[in-house]
Design a protein around this motif. Structure first.
Motif, PDB file in Angstrom:
ATOM      1  N   ASN A 702       1.110  -1.337  -0.123  1.00 37.56           N
ATOM      2  CA  ASN A 702       0.096   0.102  -0.040  1.00 37.56           C
ATOM      3  C   ASN A 702       0.875   1.105   0.013  1.00 37.56           C
ATOM      4  O   ASN A 702       0.260   2.294  -0.784  1.00 37.56           O
ATOM      5  N   ALA A 703       2.052   1.300   0.655  1.00 38.85           N
ATOM      6  CA  ALA A 703       2.954   2.498   0.866  1.00 38.85           C
ATOM      7  C   ALA A 703       3.482   2.634  -0.424  1.00 38.85           C
ATOM      8  O   ALA A 703       3.573   3.803  -1.060  1.00 38.85           O
ATOM      9  N   ASP A 704       3.625   1.356  -1.198  1.00 37.25           N
ATOM     10  CA  ASP A 704       4.658   1.526  -2.753  1.00 37.25           C
ATOM     11  C   ASP A 704       3.524   2.142  -3.794  1.00 37.25           C
ATOM     12  O   ASP A 704       3.819   3.157  -4.609  1.00 37.25           O
ATOM     13  N   ILE A 705       1.999   1.952  -3.527  1.00 37.20           N
ATOM     14  CA  ILE A 705       1.266   2.096  -4.343  1.00 37.20           C
ATOM     15  C   ILE A 705       0.756   3.960  -4.062  1.00 37.20           C
ATOM     16  O   ILE A 705       0.647   4.675  -5.088  1.00 37.20           O
ATOM     17  N   ALA A 706       0.966   4.213  -2.752  1.00 34.33           N
ATOM     18  CA  ALA A 706       0.661   5.384  -2.508  1.00 34.33           C
ATOM     19  C   ALA A 706       1.868   6.387  -3.036  1.00 34.33           C
ATOM     20  O   ALA A 706       1.600   7.675  -3.233  1.00 34.33           O
ATOM     21  N   VAL A 707       3.120   5.903  -3.273  1.00 35.33           N
ATOM     22  CA  VAL A 707       4.269   6.782  -3.876  1.00 35.33           C
ATOM     23  C   VAL A 707       3.784   6.959  -5.354  1.00 35.33           C
ATOM     24  O   VAL A 707       3.682   8.554  -5.679  1.00 35.33           O
ATOM     25  N   ILE A 708       3.134   6.349  -6.094  1.00 32.03           N
ATOM     26  CA  ILE A 708       2.563   6.424  -7.378  1.00 32.03           C
ATOM     27  C   ILE A 708       1.416   7.503  -7.412  1.00 32.03           C
ATOM     28  O   ILE A 708       1.340   8.750  -8.279  1.00 32.03           O
ATOM     29  N   ASP A 709       0.471   7.146  -6.546  1.00 27.49           N
ATOM     30  CA  ASP A 709      -0.630   8.293  -6.310  1.00 27.49           C
ATOM     31  C   ASP A 709      -0.238   9.467  -5.823  1.00 27.49           C
ATOM     32  O   ASP A 709      -0.710  10.441  -6.531  1.00 27.49           O
ATOM     33  N   ASP A 710       0.805   9.682  -5.028  1.00 24.57           N
ATOM     34  CA  ASP A 710       1.237  10.958  -4.473  1.00 24.57           C
ATOM     35  C   ASP A 710       1.863  11.861  -5.689  1.00 24.57           C
ATOM     36  O   ASP A 710       1.748  13.011  -5.750  1.00 24.57           O
ATOM     37  N   PHE A 711       2.673  11.016  -6.517  1.00 25.80           N
ATOM     38  CA  PHE A 711       3.244  11.645  -7.745  1.00 25.80           C
ATOM     39  C   PHE A 711       2.284  12.417  -8.445  1.00 25.80           C
ATOM     40  O   PHE A 711       2.612  13.447  -8.921  1.00 25.80           O
ATOM     41  N   PHE A 712       1.133  11.708  -8.963  1.00 23.25           N
ATOM     42  CA  PHE A 712       0.145  12.230  -9.816  1.00 23.25           C
ATOM     43  C   PHE A 712      -0.543  13.539  -8.954  1.00 23.25           C
ATOM     44  O   PHE A 712      -0.931  14.294  -9.775  1.00 23.25           O
ATOM     45  N   LYS A 713      -0.801  13.342  -7.574  1.00 27.27           N
ATOM     46  CA  LYS A 713      -1.466  14.374  -6.946  1.00 27.27           C
ATOM     47  C   LYS A 713      -0.724  15.628  -7.081  1.00 27.27           C
ATOM     48  O   LYS A 713      -1.395  16.547  -7.067  1.00 27.27           O
ATOM     49  N   GLU A 714       0.498  15.547  -6.942  1.00 29.61           N
ATOM     50  CA  GLU A 714       1.367  16.569  -6.923  1.00 29.61           C
ATOM     51  C   GLU A 714       2.107  17.291  -8.351  1.00 29.61           C
ATOM     52  O   GLU A 714       2.437  18.213  -8.303  1.00 29.61           O
ATOM     53  N   ARG A 715       1.853  16.129  -9.262  1.00 30.41           N
ATOM     54  CA  ARG A 715       2.748  16.556 -10.452  1.00 30.41           C
ATOM     55  C   ARG A 715       2.461  17.734 -11.175  1.00 30.41           C
ATOM     56  O   ARG A 715       3.216  18.479 -11.843  1.00 30.41           O
ATOM     57  N   ALA A 716       1.120  17.718 -11.367  1.00 31.05           N
ATOM     58  CA  ALA A 716       0.577  18.884 -12.391  1.00 31.05           C
ATOM     59  C   ALA A 716       1.019  20.347 -12.163  1.00 31.05           C
ATOM     60  O   ALA A 716       1.220  20.994 -13.193  1.00 31.05           O
ATOM     61  N   SER A 717       1.037  20.876 -10.768  1.00 32.04           N
ATOM     62  CA  SER A 717       1.450  22.103 -10.503  1.00 32.04           C
ATOM     63  C   SER A 717       2.889  22.340 -10.996  1.00 32.04           C
ATOM     64  O   SER A 717       3.226  23.441 -11.321  1.00 32.04           O
ATOM     65  N   TYR A 718       3.716  21.342 -10.690  1.00 31.57           N
ATOM     66  CA  TYR A 718       5.039  21.751 -10.896  1.00 31.57           C
ATOM     67  C   TYR A 718       5.526  21.559 -12.227  1.00 31.57           C
ATOM     68  O   TYR A 718       5.817  22.633 -12.751  1.00 31.57           O
ATOM     69  N   ILE A 719       4.989  20.373 -12.955  1.00 30.48           N
ATOM     70  CA  ILE A 719       5.273  20.445 -14.372  1.00 30.48           C
ATOM     71  C   ILE A 719       4.720  21.365 -15.419  1.00 30.48           C
ATOM     72  O   ILE A 719       5.154  21.845 -16.243  1.00 30.48           O
ATOM     73  N   THR A 720       3.428  21.872 -15.091  1.00 33.77           N
ATOM     74  CA  THR A 720       2.759  23.067 -15.690  1.00 33.77           C
ATOM     75  C   THR A 720       3.568  24.306 -15.788  1.00 33.77           C
ATOM     76  O   THR A 720       3.747  25.026 -16.657  1.00 33.77           O
ATOM     77  N   ASN A 721       4.067  24.488 -14.398  1.00 34.81           N
ATOM     78  CA  ASN A 721       4.947  25.838 -14.363  1.00 34.81           C
ATOM     79  C   ASN A 721       6.196  25.585 -15.101  1.00 34.81           C
ATOM     80  O   ASN A 721       6.929  26.684 -15.649  1.00 34.81           O
ATOM     81  N   TYR A 722       6.855  24.422 -14.980  1.00 38.40           N
ATOM     82  CA  TYR A 722       8.014  24.136 -15.605  1.00 38.40           C
ATOM     83  C   TYR A 722       8.056  24.303 -17.205  1.00 38.40           C
ATOM     84  O   TYR A 722       8.683  25.068 -18.032  1.00 38.40           O
ATOM     85  N   MET A 723       6.921  24.036 -17.838  1.00 36.92           N
ATOM     86  CA  MET A 723       6.505  24.240 -18.995  1.00 36.92           C
ATOM     87  C   MET A 723       6.388  25.508 -19.640  1.00 36.92           C
ATOM     88  O   MET A 723       7.165  26.092 -20.455  1.00 36.92           O
ATOM     89  N   LYS A 724       5.796  26.253 -18.859  1.00 34.58           N
ATOM     90  CA  LYS A 724       5.660  27.678 -19.080  1.00 34.58           C
ATOM     91  C   LYS A 724       6.941  28.412 -19.160  1.00 34.58           C
ATOM     92  O   LYS A 724       7.356  29.283 -19.999  1.00 34.58           O
ATOM     93  N   ASN A 725       7.896  28.000 -17.968  1.00 30.88           N
ATOM     94  CA  ASN A 725       9.123  29.084 -17.989  1.00 30.88           C
ATOM     95  C   ASN A 725      10.287  28.420 -18.977  1.00 30.88           C
ATOM     96  O   ASN A 725      10.840  29.123 -19.579  1.00 30.88           O
ATOM     97  N   ASP A 726      10.227  27.003 -18.920  1.00 28.12           N
ATOM     98  CA  ASP A 726      11.193  26.556 -19.995  1.00 28.12           C
ATOM     99  C   ASP A 726      10.832  26.606 -21.347  1.00 28.12           C
ATOM    100  O   ASP A 726      11.716  27.104 -22.304  1.00 28.12           O
ATOM    101  N   LEU A 727       9.626  26.889 -21.821  1.00 29.28           N
ATOM    102  CA  LEU A 727       9.072  27.245 -23.144  1.00 29.28           C
ATOM    103  C   LEU A 727       8.871  28.748 -23.246  1.00 29.28           C
ATOM    104  O   LEU A 727       8.747  28.956 -24.529  1.00 29.28           O
ATOM    105  N   GLY A 728       9.258  29.615 -22.524  1.00 25.53           N
ATOM    106  CA  GLY A 728       9.281  31.162 -22.337  1.00 25.53           C
ATOM    107  C   GLY A 728       7.671  31.328 -22.704  1.00 25.53           C
ATOM    108  O   GLY A 728       7.630  32.570 -23.467  1.00 25.53           O
ATOM    109  N   LEU A 729       6.919  30.948 -22.155  1.00 26.30           N
ATOM    110  CA  LEU A 729       5.347  31.359 -22.454  1.00 26.30           C
ATOM    111  C   LEU A 729       5.020  32.398 -21.289  1.00 26.30           C
ATOM    112  O   LEU A 729       5.547  32.487 -20.105  1.00 26.30           O
ATOM    113  N   SER A 730       4.283  33.495 -21.893  1.00 27.22           N
ATOM    114  CA  SER A 730       3.847  34.367 -21.086  1.00 27.22           C
ATOM    115  C   SER A 730       2.601  34.155 -20.212  1.00 27.22           C
ATOM    116  O   SER A 730       2.033  33.352 -20.638  1.00 27.22           O
ATOM    117  N   ASP A 731       2.396  34.839 -18.972  1.00 26.50           N
ATOM    118  CA  ASP A 731       1.224  34.487 -18.346  1.00 26.50           C
ATOM    119  C   ASP A 731      -0.072  34.800 -19.125  1.00 26.50           C
ATOM    120  O   ASP A 731      -1.239  34.326 -19.007  1.00 26.50           O
TER     121      ASP A 731
END
Length: 731
Positions: A702-731
């Motif tokens: 259950n702890a190992d499955i939670a690692v995957i679950d937590d990854f997707f819970k947290e991933r969107a905010s991080y990777i979306t901001n990285y995309m904007k910054n790395d691709l030089g997108l304006s807000d």
């Protein structure tokens, strides 16, 4: 009197001519210590060379004298016009020993050889050994030593060989390189009808009584996966099949199978009974047939998942010479040549690290549905599958359906409820080199999330595998990337497909690989911001497929992508079909090093645009992506697709629900599999707070499955901001 003398003279001359013909036909070379004792003219999987590779034709030269003989200056050829097509160097043949002259090149880095290593095999003989031609051995003084005709009817994978007690007589036999048989033992000629079983294999609560029958011959059988012969149990009457679980492990107790996790279970694993039977007479034998019976097993670890039984000659799995699951002879071959650390043995330097058709072995598979009813059985071929994971004790396999095994070009069962075109290859996958000992599910799960996108995925179902009757853990039966996969998903004829996988092309034609590498070079050396340049690329690539591939790999933070585990395909000759346009399209595979599997490399906060990969990242070293993203139209389409997939395919609540369903289905099977294979092995790159002390428990799972679950819970905010910054997108 004169007439009588004339007749006598004619008789003597005829005798001499016939004698010379006889000598030429048999290839006798009694005056010389060296003779050709074996020739293989079509070696597909008969014998491998001193690199562990099959496929090369060979000639065996034997020293029948009492002292060593140098081959220096001797000639070998297939033409009387050029007796020294190949001239031997200073190779010494010891008494009673043989050397092999191969048609293959030596692929070793000879700079790694030990100073005291002296190669014994000869490579690169400059002629093809062909049926119906002759092979000639010539002494340094240009005298014929032997002229040996090769039969026109020599079967593939068979040899033309002599024996010690009659060196002038040659017969068609099985390959025995480096070894000359004492005497020739004729193979049995008659092919008998195989035995039949009164009850077919299946899952049974109590004992099963099986009777065997064959129209001709005595029946011999085995119950533990071994190959029956005339020394096995002789069938005398009904056979009672009981639960064998408490019997000592046989195949699960084998060593020499791993360089990473070498754990061997110290408890009796679950066992089915593989009843193998053969009919034998003095002059004939039948094929070996088998049925697998699961009797009285506890259902824990099997409920709700399919079961696959694979039975085969144990020597093909664990034998020193040809076993595909062991380090075996290939390790010793290289151990004699060079000093290698254990890590290097994982790949080319073990039996299980070798690739190609020669290392494929015949098997019988029986498949049982989720409710454990036998669905089908079929003869097939099996090979080891994987990269670094082959060094683990639980290995993945490729299964191949071929007409040569039982007349079926495709598997008779549709594991994935697809389009019905059929598969010639499926994979039995453990979960990769790391997730193998955790959830086993990352690759399958991540691919399933993008099943509706324009990137190819491998569908999969979980199963429990039994190997020669012994429990071999949880696997996923997964679509194998190959021509039949493309035909199944895209409708393109198999002979009109180019697949590139890790820089190797399926057609073996360098020009087909160049079609892609030249395109990447064009993209990286031309300004993609120029519309005409981009239009040229757009005509060669399915842009949406490329985008969906990169978004998936970036979002799930697969650390083993882009420079590795890259697969794409196209129609070789464009057709009028939707997918026959000749454009490159991408395929996903091996996503197991994702979703925080490598804690410091693939966690939710990693910027997978510029880091988090073993070698190159999309904006840091990837020539294709870092160049094409400079085109504004492509960038806009990429960003739009990224947002769409984030909000739909990777939306957390949806991902959480899908993960809950898959993890519940696999929970007991995974825990049982970890008990069988993991032991106290530590996945050092994975740090969820787990101490890896056995046994692997439900809490650990259950702890190992939670690692995957937590990854997707947290991933969107991080990777979306990285995309904007790395691709030089304006807000």
């Amino acid at each position: 009197m004169t007439r009588k003398k004339t007749l006598i003279l004619i008789f003597i001359l005829l005798f001499i001519v016939l004698g010379l013909s006889f000598i030429g036909r048999r290839g006798i070379a009694r005056r010389f210590p060296l003779t050709i004792t074996e020739i293989c003219a079509c070696n597909k999987n008969a014998a491998y060379d001193d690199n562990g590779d099959y496929g090369a034709d060979y000639i065996e030269i034997y020293n029948s004298s009492d002292g060593p003989v140098s081959l220096l200056g001797w000639g070998l050829t297939d033409s009387r016009k050029d007796l020294f097509k190949y001239t031997f160097g200073d190779v010494t043949v010891e008494p009673g020993q043989a050397v092999i002259a191969w048609s293959s090149p030596c692929i070793d880095d000879t700079s790694l050889y030990r100073d005291d290593y002296v190669p014994s095999d000869i490579h690169d003989i400059p002629f093809k050994i062909s049926k119906g031609e002759v092979c000639i051995l010539t002494s340094p003084d240009e005298k014929y030593v032997q002229r040996l005709p090769i039969p026109y009817d020599l079967p593939d994978n068979k040899c033309y060989a002599s024996c010690l007690d009659d060196p002038g007589r040659y017969n068609i036999t099985s390959a025995t390189p480096y070894y000359v048989e004492e005497t020739f033992i004729p193979e049995k000629k008659e092919i008998l009808e195989a035995p039949s079983f009164s009850i077919k294999g299946g899952w049974y609560d109590g004992d099963v009584v099986v009777t065997l029958d064959a129209p001709k011959g005595d029946i011999y059988y085995s119950l533990n996966g071994s190959v029956p012969d005339s020394e096995s149990y002789k069938y005398e009457g009904p056979i009672t099949i009981s639960n064998r679980t408490q019997e000592p492990n046989i195949w699960s107790a084998m060593g020499d199978i791993a360089t990473a996790n070498t754990y061997i279970p110290d408890f009796p694993v679950d066992k089915g009974t593989v009843l193998k039977a053969v009919a034998i007479t003095d002059n004939g034998t039948s094929e070996i047939v088998s049925q697998t019976y699961f009797v009285g097993l506890d259902s824990y670890g099997y409920d709700g998942i399919s079961i696959m039984s694979v039975s085969m000659d144990p020597d093909d799995l664990f034998g020193y010479e040809k076993g595909i699951y062991v380090q075996g002879k290939v390790k010793d071959i290289y151990g004699e040549k060079m000093d290698l650390d254990p890590f290097e043995y994982i790949y080319d330097y073990c039996n299980y690290g070798k690739e190609g058709r020669g290392w494929e072995r015949p098997v019988n598979i029986e498949f049982f549905s989720e409710d454990h009813h036998k669905v089908f059985e079929q003869k097939a071929g099996i090979r080891i599958h994987g990269g670094f994971s082959i060094g683990q004790n639980q290995k993945s396999f490729n299964l191949y359906s071929r007409a040569e095994y039982d007349g079926n070009e495709y598997f008779k069962y549709d594991f994935f409820k697809g389009n019905g075109n059929g598969y010639s290859k499926v994979v039995l996958r453990t979960g990769g080199s790391n997730d193998l000992f955790v959830t086993k599910q990352r690759d399958v799960f991540c691919q399933s999330l993008v099943a509706d996108r324009d990137v190819g995925i491998q569908r999969a179902i979980p199963c429990a595998l039994f190997l020669n009757g012994e429990y071999w853990g949880m696997y996923f039966i997964q679509e194998g990337i190959g021509e039949s996969y493309i035909h199944e998903h895209y409708g393109i004829d198999e002979d009109n497909v180019i697949i590139i996988k890790n820089n190797e092309v399926s057609t073996d034609d360098p020009e087909d690989l160049k079609l892609y590498t030249d395109l990447v070079d064009y993209i990286s050396t031309n300004d993609m911001a120029v519309d005409s340049n981009y239009r040229y690329v757009e005509d060669k690539i399915d842009i949406q497929s490329l985008i969906d591939y990169y978004i998936t790999e970036i979002y799930v933070a697969n650390g083993d992508a882009f420079s590795n585990n890259l697969a794409l395909w196209r129609a070789k000759n464009p057709t009028g079909d939707k997918y026959g346009d000749g454009k490159w399209r991408w395929l996903l595979y091996d996503l197991d090093e994702s979703c925080a599997m490598i804690t410091e490399l693939t966690n939710a906060s990693i910027d997978s645009f510029i880091e988090g990969h073993w070698e190159i990242s999309p904006l840091n070293g990837d020539k294709l992506f870092s160049s094409i993203i400079k085109n504004e139209e492509f960038k806009e389409r990429f960003v739009s697709s990224f947002i769409e997939m984030t909000e739909k395919n990777f939306q957390y609540e949806s991902v959480h629900e899908k993960l809950s369903i898959l993890s519940a289905k696999c929970k007991d099977a995974d825990i049982k599999s970890q008990e069988r294979f993991r032991g106290d092995f530590v996945v050092s790159s994975y740090e969820p707070g787990e101490d890896f002390t056995p046994p692997y428990s439900e809490d650990d799972y259950n702890a190992d499955i939670a690692v995957i679950d937590d990854f997707f819970k947290e991933r969107a905010s991080y990777i979306t901001n990285y995309m904007k910054n790395d691709l030089g997108l304006s807000d």
